[in-house]
Scaffold this motif. Structure first.
Motif, PDB file in Angstrom:
ATOM      1  N   VAL A   1       1.312  -1.267   0.124  1.00 24.54           N
ATOM      2  CA  VAL A   1       0.297  -0.158  -0.303  1.00 24.54           C
ATOM      3  C   VAL A   1       0.885   1.515   0.053  1.00 24.54           C
ATOM      4  O   VAL A   1       2.044   1.331   0.366  1.00 24.54           O
ATOM      5  N   ARG A   2       0.431   2.261  -0.457  1.00 25.13           N
ATOM      6  CA  ARG A   2       1.376   3.403  -0.890  1.00 25.13           C
ATOM      7  C   ARG A   2       0.659   4.463   0.448  1.00 25.13           C
ATOM      8  O   ARG A   2      -0.906   4.494   0.507  1.00 25.13           O
ATOM      9  N   VAL A   3       1.576   4.692   1.418  1.00 29.73           N
ATOM     10  CA  VAL A   3       1.174   6.073   2.836  1.00 29.73           C
ATOM     11  C   VAL A   3       1.788   6.832   2.374  1.00 29.73           C
ATOM     12  O   VAL A   3       2.700   7.283   2.318  1.00 29.73           O
TER      13      VAL A   3
ATOM     14  N   GLY B   1       3.647  14.903   3.349  1.00 27.59           N
ATOM     15  CA  GLY B   1       3.801  14.901   2.030  1.00 27.59           C
ATOM     16  C   GLY B   1       4.702  13.949   1.965  1.00 27.59           C
ATOM     17  O   GLY B   1       4.597  14.058   0.463  1.00 27.59           O
ATOM     18  N   SER B   2       5.726  13.367   2.029  1.00 30.31           N
ATOM     19  CA  SER B   2       6.471  11.823   1.398  1.00 30.31           C
ATOM     20  C   SER B   2       5.399  11.156   1.604  1.00 30.31           C
ATOM     21  O   SER B   2       4.895  10.697   2.063  1.00 30.31           O
ATOM     22  N   SER B   3       5.924   9.889   0.771  1.00 28.56           N
ATOM     23  CA  SER B   3       4.996   8.489   0.369  1.00 28.56           C
ATOM     24  C   SER B   3       5.700   7.758  -0.176  1.00 28.56           C
ATOM     25  O   SER B   3       6.959   8.146  -0.440  1.00 28.56           O
ATOM     26  N   ASP B   4       5.275   6.326   0.554  1.00 24.79           N
ATOM     27  CA  ASP B   4       6.437   4.941  -0.445  1.00 24.79           C
ATOM     28  C   ASP B   4       5.364   4.365  -0.345  1.00 24.79           C
ATOM     29  O   ASP B   4       4.339   4.461   0.332  1.00 24.79           O
ATOM     30  N   ARG B   5       5.534   3.123  -0.503  1.00 24.31           N
ATOM     31  CA  ARG B   5       4.765   1.659  -0.643  1.00 24.31           C
ATOM     32  C   ARG B   5       5.244   0.900   0.638  1.00 24.31           C
ATOM     33  O   ARG B   5       6.700   0.571   0.516  1.00 24.31           O
ATOM     34  N   TYR B   6       4.583   0.456   0.614  1.00 25.13           N
ATOM     35  CA  TYR B   6       4.866  -1.062   2.695  1.00 25.13           C
ATOM     36  C   TYR B   6       4.065  -1.754   2.786  1.00 25.13           C
ATOM     37  O   TYR B   6       3.307  -2.189   1.864  1.00 25.13           O
ATOM     38  N   GLY B   7       4.548  -2.920   2.743  1.00 28.22           N
ATOM     39  CA  GLY B   7       3.985  -4.155   2.737  1.00 28.22           C
ATOM     40  C   GLY B   7       2.211  -4.356   3.771  1.00 28.22           C
ATOM     41  O   GLY B   7       2.109  -3.342   4.885  1.00 28.22           O
ATOM     42  N   LEU B   8       1.874  -5.141   3.367  1.00 30.82           N
ATOM     43  CA  LEU B   8       0.449  -4.725   4.118  1.00 30.82           C
ATOM     44  C   LEU B   8      -0.028  -6.353   4.347  1.00 30.82           C
ATOM     45  O   LEU B   8       0.208  -7.237   3.492  1.00 30.82           O
ATOM     46  N   TYR B   9      -0.817  -6.062   5.362  1.00 35.33           N
ATOM     47  CA  TYR B   9      -0.338  -7.913   6.189  1.00 35.33           C
ATOM     48  C   TYR B   9      -1.901  -7.774   6.541  1.00 35.33           C
ATOM     49  O   TYR B   9      -2.602  -6.987   6.103  1.00 35.33           O
ATOM     50  N   VAL B  10      -2.262  -8.756   7.160  1.00 36.36           N
ATOM     51  CA  VAL B  10      -3.154  -9.264   7.925  1.00 36.36           C
ATOM     52  C   VAL B  10      -3.439 -10.046   9.167  1.00 36.36           C
ATOM     53  O   VAL B  10      -2.160 -10.665   9.455  1.00 36.36           O
ATOM     54  N   ALA B  11      -4.205  -9.074  10.576  1.00 40.14           N
ATOM     55  CA  ALA B  11      -3.996  -9.570  11.572  1.00 40.14           C
ATOM     56  C   ALA B  11      -5.405  -9.797  12.276  1.00 40.14           C
ATOM     57  O   ALA B  11      -6.752  -9.138  11.496  1.00 40.14           O
ATOM     58  N   HIS B  12      -5.863 -10.534  13.366  1.00 37.05           N
ATOM     59  CA  HIS B  12      -7.174 -10.392  13.644  1.00 37.05           C
ATOM     60  C   HIS B  12      -6.840  -9.183  15.227  1.00 37.05           C
ATOM     61  O   HIS B  12      -5.751  -9.701  15.993  1.00 37.05           O
TER      62      HIS B  12
END
Length: 130
Positions: free
Chosen positions: A62-64, A69-80
């Motif tokens: 996902v892009r954060v 104003g800076s942005s970058d891509r980071y890993g997206l994971y699933v948790a409960h």
């Protein structure tokens, strides 16, 4: 169901402790800073994502965009997360040095803060939203 937390001694941030369940059913109680400027549900440092053995989301990245104003891509994971009395599946961004919860998780809740050092933070589920 309510969640309780506190304002830090400097009066600068609010936190709440939540139980997170990883991919292998391992659970961990983690203190999260409440970030009302974040639109997502949850952010965890990569070391915690690895420790909980979280599975990557279908979207994987996902892009954060940060406040500066800076942005970058980071890993997206699933948790409960144990949320208002039941396990809720959430997407977790692997990013930064501190666990955060954002407005995505707080949706459908009332957040109350006694805005003084050591003040009480209460998150209550809103009912009958139509």
């Amino acid at each position: 169901m309510m969640h309780y937390g506190s304002v830090n001694d400097d009066g600068e941030e609010c936190s709440v402790r939540l139980t997170i369940q990883g991919s292998d059913q391992h659970t961990e109680s983690i203190s999260f800073i409440i970030d009302t400027g974040a639109t997502g549900s949850m952010v965890l440092p990569l070391e915690i994502v690895d420790r909980l053995n979280l599975s990557q989301s279908i979207d994987e990245y996902v892009r954060v965009t940060q406040a500066d104003g800076s942005s970058d891509r980071y890993g997206l994971y699933v948790a409960h997360v144990m949320w208002h009395g039941s396990l809720k599946q959430v997407e977790v961004v692997a990013f930064g040095p501190a666990p955060l919860i954002g407005m995505g998780l707080l949706q459908g809740s009332n957040l109350s803060v006694d805005a003084i050092p050591g003040g009480l933070v209460t998150i209550t589920e809103l009912r009958n939203l139509t």
